[in-house]
Design an enzyme around this catalytic site. Structure first.
Site, PDB file in Angstrom:
ATOM      1  N   ASN A   1      -4.250  -2.086   2.538  1.00 47.14           N
ATOM      2  CA  ASN A   1      -4.311  -3.432   2.613  1.00 47.14           C
ATOM      3  C   ASN A   1      -5.491  -4.408   3.439  1.00 47.14           C
ATOM      4  O   ASN A   1      -5.771  -3.477   4.201  1.00 47.14           O
ATOM      5  CB  ASN A   1      -3.351  -4.144   4.057  1.00 47.14           C
ATOM      6  CG  ASN A   1      -2.057  -3.539   3.275  1.00 47.14           C
ATOM      7  OD1 ASN A   1      -1.117  -3.283   1.916  1.00 47.14           O
ATOM      8  ND2 ASN A   1      -0.872  -3.070   4.075  1.00 47.14           N
TER       9      ASN A   1
ATOM     10  N   HIS B   1      -7.502   1.911   6.465  1.00 47.25           N
ATOM     11  CA  HIS B   1      -6.772   3.022   6.214  1.00 47.25           C
ATOM     12  C   HIS B   1      -5.935   2.676   4.718  1.00 47.25           C
ATOM     13  O   HIS B   1      -5.777   1.684   4.153  1.00 47.25           O
ATOM     14  CB  HIS B   1      -6.209   3.292   7.570  1.00 47.25           C
ATOM     15  CG  HIS B   1      -5.865   1.954   7.642  1.00 47.25           C
ATOM     16  ND1 HIS B   1      -5.783   0.811   8.395  1.00 47.25           N
ATOM     17  CD2 HIS B   1      -4.033   1.391   7.483  1.00 47.25           C
ATOM     18  CE1 HIS B   1      -5.549  -0.649   8.305  1.00 47.25           C
ATOM     19  NE2 HIS B   1      -4.164   0.126   7.972  1.00 47.25           N
ATOM     20  N   PHE B   2      -5.806   4.340   3.823  1.00 47.89           N
ATOM     21  CA  PHE B   2      -4.572   4.285   2.953  1.00 47.89           C
ATOM     22  C   PHE B   2      -3.814   4.341   3.911  1.00 47.89           C
ATOM     23  O   PHE B   2      -3.718   5.520   4.897  1.00 47.89           O
ATOM     24  CB  PHE B   2      -5.303   5.133   2.426  1.00 47.89           C
ATOM     25  CG  PHE B   2      -6.142   5.159   1.151  1.00 47.89           C
ATOM     26  CD1 PHE B   2      -5.674   4.320   0.489  1.00 47.89           C
ATOM     27  CD2 PHE B   2      -7.324   6.091   1.046  1.00 47.89           C
ATOM     28  CE1 PHE B   2      -6.759   3.909  -0.676  1.00 47.89           C
ATOM     29  CE2 PHE B   2      -8.374   6.170   0.908  1.00 47.89           C
ATOM     30  CZ  PHE B   2      -8.224   5.055  -0.617  1.00 47.89           C
TER      31      PHE B   2
END
Ligand code: 5GP
Ligand code: ZN
Length: 144
Positions: free
Chosen positions: A89, A102-103
Protein backbone atom coordinates in the site's frame (compact mmCIF):
# COMPACT_ATOMS: atom_id res chain seq x y z
CA UNK A 1 21.66 4.07 7.06
CA UNK A 2 18.49 6.15 7.19
CA UNK A 3 16.19 5.58 10.13
CA UNK A 4 13.32 7.51 11.70
CA UNK A 5 13.24 7.47 15.53
CA UNK A 6 9.45 7.87 15.46
CA UNK A 7 8.84 5.01 13.05
CA UNK A 8 7.48 1.79 14.53
CA UNK A 9 9.14 -0.38 11.89
CA UNK A 10 12.52 1.36 12.39
CA UNK A 11 12.11 0.59 16.11
CA UNK A 12 11.41 -3.06 15.28
CA UNK A 13 14.48 -3.16 12.99
CA UNK A 14 16.58 -1.67 15.80
CA UNK A 15 15.09 -4.26 18.21
CA UNK A 16 13.76 -1.44 20.40
CA UNK A 17 10.24 -2.82 19.95
CA UNK A 18 9.62 -6.57 19.96
CA UNK A 19 8.32 -8.39 16.92
CA UNK A 20 7.99 -12.01 15.86
CA UNK A 21 10.87 -11.94 13.40
CA UNK A 22 10.98 -14.73 10.83
CA UNK A 23 13.82 -13.63 8.56
CA UNK A 24 16.60 -11.05 8.38
CA UNK A 25 19.47 -10.39 6.03
CA UNK A 26 21.73 -7.39 5.35
CA UNK A 27 18.94 -5.26 3.93
CA UNK A 28 15.56 -6.79 4.75
CA UNK A 29 13.54 -7.85 7.79
CA UNK A 30 10.41 -10.02 7.76
CA UNK A 31 8.13 -10.40 10.76
CA UNK A 32 4.56 -11.31 11.64
CA UNK A 33 1.96 -8.58 11.24
CA UNK A 34 0.57 -7.75 14.68
CA UNK A 35 -2.93 -7.44 13.21
CA UNK A 36 -3.03 -10.36 10.79
CA UNK A 37 -5.58 -10.59 8.00
CA UNK A 38 -4.83 -14.32 8.08
CA UNK A 39 -2.80 -16.65 10.27
CA UNK A 40 0.87 -16.21 9.36
CA UNK A 41 0.48 -12.80 7.62
CA UNK A 42 4.01 -11.43 7.11
CA UNK A 43 5.48 -7.99 6.59
CA UNK A 44 8.70 -7.52 4.61
CA UNK A 45 10.50 -4.25 5.20
CA UNK A 46 13.77 -2.70 4.03
CA UNK A 47 16.19 -1.86 6.84
CA UNK A 48 16.33 1.70 5.58
CA UNK A 49 13.44 4.04 6.25
CA UNK A 50 11.67 4.78 2.98
CA UNK A 51 8.11 6.03 3.18
CA UNK A 52 7.15 5.28 -0.42
CA UNK A 53 8.05 2.54 -2.87
CA UNK A 54 8.71 5.31 -5.38
CA UNK A 55 11.56 6.54 -3.15
CA UNK A 56 13.33 3.18 -2.98
CA UNK A 57 16.46 2.83 -5.13
CA UNK A 58 16.09 -0.03 -7.64
CA UNK A 59 18.79 -2.17 -6.04
CA UNK A 60 17.11 -1.92 -2.62
CA UNK A 61 13.75 -2.73 -4.19
CA UNK A 62 15.32 -5.73 -5.89
CA UNK A 63 16.67 -6.94 -2.54
CA UNK A 64 13.19 -6.65 -0.99
CA UNK A 65 11.52 -8.42 -3.88
CA UNK A 66 14.19 -11.12 -4.09
CA UNK A 67 13.14 -12.63 -0.76
CA UNK A 68 9.47 -12.95 -1.73
CA UNK A 69 9.70 -16.36 -3.44
CA UNK A 70 11.70 -17.75 -0.52
CA UNK A 71 9.36 -16.31 2.12
CA UNK A 72 6.36 -17.32 0.04
CA UNK A 73 7.47 -20.95 0.07
CA UNK A 74 7.78 -20.77 3.86
CA UNK A 75 4.31 -19.19 4.13
CA UNK A 76 2.77 -22.04 2.13
CA UNK A 77 4.59 -24.67 4.15
CA UNK A 78 3.96 -23.23 7.61
CA UNK A 79 0.38 -22.02 7.20
CA UNK A 80 -0.76 -24.77 4.81
CA UNK A 81 -2.26 -21.99 2.70
CA UNK A 82 -3.04 -22.77 -0.92
CA UNK A 83 -1.84 -19.37 -2.09
CA UNK A 84 -1.09 -15.85 -0.92
CA UNK A 85 -1.48 -12.21 -1.87
CA UNK A 86 1.53 -9.92 -1.99
CA UNK A 87 0.31 -6.42 -1.28
CA UNK A 88 2.00 -3.06 -0.99
CA UNK A 89 0.00 0.00 0.00
CA UNK A 90 1.54 3.31 -1.03
CA UNK A 91 -0.18 6.37 0.38
CA UNK A 92 -2.99 6.72 2.88
CA UNK A 93 -5.50 6.67 0.03
CA UNK A 94 -4.27 3.15 -0.76
CA UNK A 95 -4.44 2.06 2.88
CA UNK A 96 -0.85 2.73 3.98
CA UNK A 97 -0.95 3.21 7.75
CA UNK A 98 2.75 2.79 8.58
CA UNK A 99 5.02 5.24 6.74
CA UNK A 100 7.86 2.76 6.22
CA UNK A 101 7.31 0.86 3.00
CA UNK A 102 6.52 -2.82 3.33
CA UNK A 103 5.20 -5.78 1.42
CA UNK A 104 2.42 -7.81 3.00
CA UNK A 105 2.38 -11.56 2.33
CA UNK A 106 -1.14 -12.69 3.17
CA UNK A 107 -1.80 -16.43 3.20
CA UNK A 108 -4.99 -17.46 1.40
CA UNK A 109 -7.16 -20.51 1.75
CA UNK A 110 -10.29 -21.53 -0.09
CA UNK A 111 -13.38 -20.00 1.51
CA UNK A 112 -11.28 -17.89 3.92
CA UNK A 113 -13.81 -15.06 3.54
CA UNK A 114 -10.98 -12.51 3.28
CA UNK A 115 -12.07 -11.29 -0.12
CA UNK A 116 -11.73 -7.82 -1.54
CA UNK A 117 -13.49 -5.77 -4.11
CA UNK A 118 -12.06 -6.26 -7.59
CA UNK A 119 -14.53 -4.22 -9.56
CA UNK A 120 -12.93 -4.42 -12.98
CA UNK A 121 -13.90 -1.83 -15.55
CA UNK A 122 -13.70 -1.52 -19.31
CA UNK A 123 -11.81 1.11 -21.32
CA UNK A 124 -13.80 3.19 -23.76
CA UNK A 125 -12.52 3.20 -27.35
CA UNK A 126 -9.08 4.85 -27.57
CA UNK A 127 -8.45 5.24 -23.83
CA UNK A 128 -6.03 2.29 -23.49
CA UNK A 129 -3.90 3.52 -26.41
CA UNK A 130 -3.95 7.06 -24.97
CA UNK A 131 -2.83 5.78 -21.57
CA UNK A 132 -0.11 3.57 -23.06
CA UNK A 133 1.31 6.59 -24.94
CA UNK A 134 1.19 8.72 -21.79
CA UNK A 135 2.98 6.00 -19.82
CA UNK A 136 5.63 5.57 -22.51
CA UNK A 137 6.27 9.34 -22.59
CA UNK A 138 6.43 9.59 -18.79
CA UNK A 139 8.76 6.60 -18.52
CA UNK A 140 11.06 7.98 -21.23
CA UNK A 141 11.26 11.28 -19.33
CA UNK A 142 11.77 9.58 -15.94
CA UNK A 143 14.48 7.31 -17.36
CA UNK A 144 16.50 10.23 -18.80
P1 5GP B 1 -0.29 -0.74 5.96
O1 5GP B 1 -1.73 -0.42 6.24
O2 5GP B 1 0.61 0.42 6.27
O3 5GP B 1 -0.07 -1.31 4.58
O4 5GP B 1 0.07 -1.93 6.93
C1 5GP B 1 0.62 -1.72 8.19
C2 5GP B 1 0.58 -3.04 8.91
O5 5GP B 1 1.47 -2.96 10.00
C3 5GP B 1 -0.78 -3.37 9.48
O6 5GP B 1 -1.25 -4.59 8.92
C4 5GP B 1 -0.55 -3.47 10.98
O7 5GP B 1 -1.26 -4.53 11.59
C5 5GP B 1 0.95 -3.67 11.08
N1 5GP B 1 1.54 -3.11 12.27
C6 5GP B 1 1.34 -1.87 12.77
N2 5GP B 1 2.05 -1.70 13.90
C7 5GP B 1 2.73 -2.86 14.11
C8 5GP B 1 3.63 -3.28 15.13
O8 5GP B 1 3.95 -2.57 16.07
N3 5GP B 1 4.12 -4.54 15.01
C9 5GP B 1 3.77 -5.37 13.97
N4 5GP B 1 4.33 -6.58 13.96
N5 5GP B 1 2.93 -4.99 13.00
C10 5GP B 1 2.41 -3.76 13.07
ZN1 ZN C 1 11.01 3.44 9.43
Amino acid sequence: MSSDPNCIFCKIIAAEVPAAVVYEDDSVLAFLDIGPLADGHLLVVPHEHYIRLTDVPPERCAQMASVLPFLGRAVLEVTKAEGFNVLLNQGTVAGQAVPHIHFHIIPRKKDDLLGYRWNSGKYPEGRAAQLASAYQAALARLAS
